[in-house]
Design a protein around this motif. Structure first.
Motif, PDB file in Angstrom:
ATOM      1  N   LEU A   1       0.825  -1.203   0.000  1.00 26.89           N
ATOM      2  CA  LEU A   1       0.000   0.000   0.000  1.00 26.89           C
ATOM      3  C   LEU A   1       0.867   1.263   0.000  1.00 26.89           C
ATOM      4  CD1 LEU A   1      -2.717   1.482   0.307  1.00 26.89           C
ATOM      5  CD2 LEU A   1      -2.553   1.104   2.775  1.00 26.89           C
ATOM      6  N   ALA A   2       1.971   1.240   0.755  1.00 29.16           N
ATOM      7  CA  ALA A   2       2.855   2.407   0.836  1.00 29.16           C
ATOM      8  C   ALA A   2       3.374   2.818  -0.537  1.00 29.16           C
ATOM      9  CB  ALA A   2       4.023   2.104   1.769  1.00 29.16           C
ATOM     10  N   LEU A   3       3.700   1.833  -1.367  1.00 31.39           N
ATOM     11  CA  LEU A   3       4.234   2.114  -2.704  1.00 31.39           C
ATOM     12  C   LEU A   3       3.155   2.706  -3.612  1.00 31.39           C
ATOM     13  CD1 LEU A   3       6.981   1.806  -4.037  1.00 31.39           C
ATOM     14  CD2 LEU A   3       6.270  -0.427  -4.887  1.00 31.39           C
ATOM     15  N   GLU A   4       1.952   2.172  -3.514  1.00 28.68           N
ATOM     16  CA  GLU A   4       0.830   2.695  -4.322  1.00 28.68           C
ATOM     17  C   GLU A   4       0.528   4.141  -3.932  1.00 28.68           C
ATOM     18  OE1 GLU A   4      -2.451   2.371  -7.152  1.00 28.68           O
ATOM     19  OE2 GLU A   4      -0.567   1.297  -6.843  1.00 28.68           O
TER      20      GLU A   4
ATOM     21  N   SER B   1       0.067  -3.445   3.947  1.00 32.70           N
ATOM     22  CA  SER B   1      -0.864  -4.370   3.300  1.00 32.70           C
ATOM     23  C   SER B   1      -0.728  -4.242   1.788  1.00 32.70           C
ATOM     24  CB  SER B   1      -2.304  -4.047   3.712  1.00 32.70           C
ATOM     25  OG  SER B   1      -2.463  -4.179   5.093  1.00 32.70           O
ATOM     26  N   TYR B   2      -1.070  -5.307   1.087  1.00 30.74           N
ATOM     27  CA  TYR B   2      -0.920  -5.312  -0.365  1.00 30.74           C
ATOM     28  C   TYR B   2      -2.241  -4.945  -1.047  1.00 30.74           C
ATOM     29  CZ  TYR B   2       3.840  -7.073  -0.548  1.00 30.74           C
ATOM     30  OH  TYR B   2       5.209  -7.180  -0.451  1.00 30.74           O
ATOM     31  N   VAL B   3      -2.139  -4.186  -2.131  1.00 31.26           N
ATOM     32  CA  VAL B   3      -3.302  -3.781  -2.928  1.00 31.26           C
ATOM     33  C   VAL B   3      -2.973  -4.001  -4.408  1.00 31.26           C
ATOM     34  CG1 VAL B   3      -4.122  -2.063  -1.267  1.00 31.26           C
ATOM     35  CG2 VAL B   3      -2.493  -1.386  -3.035  1.00 31.26           C
ATOM     36  N   PRO B   4      -3.989  -4.098  -5.267  1.00 30.53           N
ATOM     37  CA  PRO B   4      -3.718  -4.250  -6.703  1.00 30.53           C
ATOM     38  C   PRO B   4      -2.947  -3.052  -7.257  1.00 30.53           C
ATOM     39  CG  PRO B   4      -5.999  -4.790  -6.208  1.00 30.53           C
ATOM     40  CD  PRO B   4      -5.425  -4.190  -4.956  1.00 30.53           C
TER      41      PRO B   4
ATOM     42  N   VAL C   1     -11.365  18.709  -6.545  1.00 31.01           N
ATOM     43  CA  VAL C   1     -11.128  17.271  -6.612  1.00 31.01           C
ATOM     44  C   VAL C   1     -10.732  16.825  -5.206  1.00 31.01           C
ATOM     45  CG1 VAL C   1      -9.645  15.456  -7.525  1.00 31.01           C
ATOM     46  CG2 VAL C   1     -10.411  17.304  -9.021  1.00 31.01           C
ATOM     47  N   THR C   2     -11.461  15.856  -4.656  1.00 25.57           N
ATOM     48  CA  THR C   2     -11.229  15.411  -3.281  1.00 25.57           C
ATOM     49  C   THR C   2     -10.652  14.006  -3.269  1.00 25.57           C
ATOM     50  OG1 THR C   2     -13.063  16.766  -2.463  1.00 25.57           O
ATOM     51  CG2 THR C   2     -12.287  14.983  -1.037  1.00 25.57           C
ATOM     52  N   ILE C   3      -9.544  13.855  -2.565  1.00 29.01           N
ATOM     53  CA  ILE C   3      -8.892  12.546  -2.426  1.00 29.01           C
ATOM     54  C   ILE C   3      -8.709  12.290  -0.940  1.00 29.01           C
ATOM     55  CG2 ILE C   3      -6.865  11.152  -2.974  1.00 29.01           C
ATOM     56  CD1 ILE C   3      -6.422  13.178  -5.342  1.00 29.01           C
ATOM     57  N   GLU C   4      -9.301  11.202  -0.441  1.00 27.57           N
ATOM     58  CA  GLU C   4      -9.221  10.878   0.983  1.00 27.57           C
ATOM     59  C   GLU C   4      -8.666   9.468   1.164  1.00 27.57           C
ATOM     60  OE1 GLU C   4     -12.911  11.372   3.006  1.00 27.57           O
ATOM     61  OE2 GLU C   4     -13.229  13.423   2.295  1.00 27.57           O
ATOM     62  N   LEU C   5      -7.771   9.319   2.125  1.00 29.22           N
ATOM     63  CA  LEU C   5      -7.196   8.016   2.448  1.00 29.22           C
ATOM     64  C   LEU C   5      -7.140   7.861   3.960  1.00 29.22           C
ATOM     65  CD1 LEU C   5      -5.673   5.387   1.618  1.00 29.22           C
ATOM     66  CD2 LEU C   5      -3.564   6.719   1.838  1.00 29.22           C
ATOM     67  N   GLU C   6      -7.764   6.784   4.465  1.00 29.51           N
ATOM     68  CA  GLU C   6      -7.713   6.471   5.893  1.00 29.51           C
ATOM     69  C   GLU C   6      -7.282   5.018   6.049  1.00 29.51           C
ATOM     70  OE1 GLU C   6     -10.803   7.917   8.580  1.00 29.51           O
ATOM     71  OE2 GLU C   6     -11.748   8.887   6.858  1.00 29.51           O
TER      72      GLU C   6
END
Length: 352
Positions: free
Chosen positions: A221-224, A259-262, A286-291
Motif C-alpha cells: 500500500l505504501a508504494l501505491e 498491506s498489499y493492494v492491486p 477534486v477530493t482525495i481521501e485516504l484512511e
C-alpha cells in the motif's frame, strides 16, 4: 425471500441433495442395524414418517447452510471470533429450544413412554450433536474457502497476464523511452529545475506502471500511495499549480500500511479524476481521501464533472480494478461508484 433463494440456490441445492442422500443412508442403516419395527417406532409410521423425514431434511439443510455460509466461512475469512462466536452460540441456542419444543410438545405432547429419552439426556445429546455439526461445517467451509482462494489466485494470474499483454501492446521500447527521459532530465536540470523534476516524476510513474510486480500483480500500500502522490504532483506541475485539489490522509498504523493492494488501483482512480474532472472550481475541488487503520483501508476520490467535450474512454480501467479487488478480497471489500449529472465519486473499502 425469493431473491435470496435465487442468489443462493446452488449452495442450498447442493446441501439439500447431500443431506437427503445422507439421511436416506442413515435411515436404511438403522433398519439394517435394529430392524424395521424399532426404526419405525422411532420415526413414526404413515404420514408421521413422511412429515418427520421432510422436517429432518429441511431442518438439516437450513442448519448446514447457515453454519457453513453465514458462520464458518465468514469466521475463516474475517477472523472475527468474538462476533461470530456469539452468533454461533445464539443460533444453536435457538436451535436447541426449537428441537426441544418439537420433540416434547409438538411430536409427543402426551405422557411419555418410560423408555423415551428424558429432557436432560436430550439436552446433553443435542449439545454433542451441535459440536459435531460445527466441526463438519468447518471442515467443508475450509475446503470451500481454499477452493475459492485457489480460483481467485488463478483469476488474478490471468488478469496479470492480460495486463502484461496490454502493456506490451502499447509500449514502445521502454529502455529507449527511459533513456530519452534521462537525457531530457539531465539537459533541463540547470535551465529549468521544475521541468527536470516533472520529467523525473514521469519516469518514476511509468517505471512503476511497467514494472514486474509479484505473481498476483499487487504492491505494498505504501508504494501505491507514494506513486499516487507523484501523479498529483505531476499534474500540478503540468497545470502551473492552479489545480484545486483537496488531499486528506490519516494513517494510524504501520501494520496496515504494508498491506498489499492491486497495482495502480488508487493511481488509476486519481488519474481519472484529473482526466475527466473540473479542476479549477474552488467550491468543488477534486477530493482525495485516504484512511488506514489496523482493520480497514478506506479510499475516496470525488470530482465535479468537466463540462464540454469529454476525453474518449473505454472504461476498461474501472472494470479491471473491480475484478482485481473482487478476486483479491472477495466479501472483505466494497467498490462503490456514485454518479449523477454533475458529480462523480469512487469509494473503496477494504477490511483487513
Amino acid at each position: 425471500m425469493i431473491e435470496f433463494i435465487k442468489k443462493q440456490w446452488k449452495q442450498i441445492l447442493i446441501i439439500l441433495l447431500v443431506y437427503t442422500a445422507w439421511s436416506l443412508a442413515v435411515f436404511l442403516f438403522l433398519i439394517r442395524l435394529q430392524g424395521l419395527e424399532t426404526t419405525l417406532k422411532q420415526f413414526g409410521t404413515g404420514s408421521k414418517l413422511y412429515i418427520n423425514f421432510i422436517h429432518t431434511i429441511i431442518k438439516g439443510t437450513v442448519i448446514y447452510y447457515i453454519t457453513i455460509y453465514h458462520l464458518a466461512i465468514p469466521l475463516i475469512t474475517t477472523r472475527k471470533w468474538k462476533k461470530i462466536g456469539l452468533q454461533t452460540i445464539l443460533f444453536f441456542g435457538v436451535l436447541t429450544v426449537y428441537e426441544y419444543v418439537w420433540n416434547f410438545n409438538i411430536q409427543d405432547p402426551g405422557p411419555k413412554d418410560p423408555s423415551y429419552v428424558s429432557p436432560s439426556t436430550f439436552l446433553i445429546t443435542a449439545g454433542l450433536l451441535d459440536i459435531v455439526i460445527i466441526l463438519i461445517a468447518f471442515f467443508f467451509a475450509t475446503i470451500i474457502t481454499s477452493n475459492d482462494m485457489r480460483k481467485r489466485k488463478e483469476e488474478l494470474e490471468k488478469e496479470k497476464l492480460k495486463a502484461e499483454l496490454s502493456a506490451i501492446k502499447y509500449q514502445i521500447n521502454p529502455h529507449f523511452l527511459f533513456n530519452s527521459l534521462s537525457f531530457i532530465y539531465t539537459k533541463t536540470l540547470k535551465t529549468s529545475p521544475e521541468a527536470a523534476h516533472a520529467v523525473h516524476l514521469l519516469s518514476e510513474i511509468m517505471n512503476y506502471a511497467l514494472d514486474d510486480w509479484d505473481e498476483l500483480g499487487t504492491v505494498p500500500l505504501a508504494l501505491e500511495i507514494d506513486h499516487m502522490k507523484k501523479v498529483i504532483e505531476m499534474n500540478q506541475i503540468r497545470f502551473n499549480h492552479i489545480l484545486k485539489v483537496k488531499y486528506y490522509e490519516n494513517i494510524e498504523t504501520d501494520d496496515a500500511y504494508v498491506s498489499y493492494v492491486p497495482t495502480l488501483a488508487f493511481v488509476s482512480l486519481v488519474e481519472n479524476a484529473f482526466k475527466h474532472g473540473e479542476l479549477n472550481d474552488e467550491k468543488n475541488q477534486v477530493t482525495i481521501e485516504l484512511e488506514v487503520t489496523k482493520s480497514k483501508i478506506y479510499f475516496l476520490v470525488s470530482n465535479k464533472k468537466k463540462k464540454g467535450p469529454k476525453e474518449p474512454s473505454k472504461g476498461i480501467g474501472l472494470s479491471n480494478i473491480r475484478q482485481r479487488l473482487d478476486l483479491m478480497y472477495g466479501i472483505k471489500h466494497s467498490f462503490t461508484i456514485k454518479e449523477d449529472e454533475n458529480y462523480y465519486l469512487n469509494e473503496i473499502t477494504i477490511n483487513l
